[in-house]
Design an enzyme around this catalytic site. Sequence first.
Site, short mmCIF file in Angstrom:
data_model
loop_
_atom_site.label_atom_id
_atom_site.label_comp_id
_atom_site.label_asym_id
_atom_site.label_seq_id
_atom_site.Cartn_x
_atom_site.Cartn_y
_atom_site.Cartn_z
N LYS A 197 0.84 -1.20 0.00
CA LYS A 197 0.00 0.00 0.00
C LYS A 197 0.87 1.25 0.00
CE LYS A 197 -0.59 -0.05 5.05
NZ LYS A 197 -1.58 -0.07 6.15
N TYR A 239 11.56 32.10 2.63
CA TYR A 239 10.35 32.78 3.06
C TYR A 239 10.51 33.38 4.46
CZ TYR A 239 7.71 30.84 -0.85
OH TYR A 239 7.25 30.52 -2.11
N MET A 294 7.83 24.39 -1.28
CA MET A 294 7.08 23.32 -1.92
C MET A 294 7.97 22.43 -2.77
SD MET A 294 3.71 23.47 -4.40
CE MET A 294 2.61 23.98 -3.07
#
Length: 356
Positions: free
Chosen positions: A38, A248, A297
């Site tokens: 899985k 950031y 990201m």
Amino acid sequence: MMEKSRAWIELDRAALRHNVEALRKRLPPGCALMPVLKANAYGHGAVTVARECQRMGVGAFCVATLEEGIELRQAGVEGDILVLGWTDPRQAILLHEHKLTQTAVSLAYAQELNRRGKSIDVHIKIDTGMHRLGLHWESLDELAGIFHCENLHVTGAFTHLCADSLAAEQGRRFYQAVNGLKERGYALPKVHLLASDGLLRHPELGGDYARVGLALCGVGEKELRPVLTLKARVSQVRELTAGEGAGYDWQFTAQRPSRIAVLTIGYADGLPRSLSCGAGSVLLHGKRAPVAGLICMDQTLVDVTEIPHVSPGDKAMVIGKNGDLEITAAQVAEWAGTIPNEILSRLGKRFDRVIV
């Protein structure tokens, strides 16, 4: 192919084969491995792992979803494939067409699946204490009712151990249910209750299968070998003056003249954002490079001030060995405040994967 990749996963064939053999030696009599594939085999690549296991004679697998089972079938994986989770009964035709074994999570669910009119193999999930999916272990009438669903073929039953301290009691409950069904004349060809922890700590509970996932990946026991290595590229190296910030919100501020390497990996790839601001690190040129500022990201900054000669194109080790140092999935999980299962299963499909 890896020479052109921004970030990639390498799978160690020898380590995987070693783990299969090591786990086989731990199996109770009459028990076989049933690898858990899985979440893309815990981020390793389900098809790749399944094919390698098949070469070693493994003949049964389990997945979490219908779609994961179909992916294996379409890749030519043979043998039994058990879907551990819930599948919408309206998709019964897909279970039938791809010869997947579905978990029967309740009598009502089995009856609804049966009404679809497709011949389907099922394993009954018996709840012995986890209290997720499954029929209560004492509900023999409901358990027996599944055998009267004419389109369903009961080929097994299983439970899932939820705590080490409860393993013996859960085993007792499971076999009481199984024996109760047998006394009523209902045959269960395969029964299983051991997952990775169960096999390693409570093999005396027996069963026909051991559903190994994390152990197959080489996590959790010293005798097992990590299969997965995660690497990313250095795309750029930046020079900062003392007091200058990066990333950031300028969450990294240089306390001295510093060098920052930009890595081609971020939280969209599965790198936990909680490793930001020095909570985590990578390995470059055999040394640790702490995460600098907030993980983005698609990119991550690391401080390489103390590491000479870092250049664009260099390979950073995110999980694995580099020189005398190693970062394991368990170490990353500890830094992130979670478990290795989560770290590995979230490794994204943007990674190229290769077995070496």
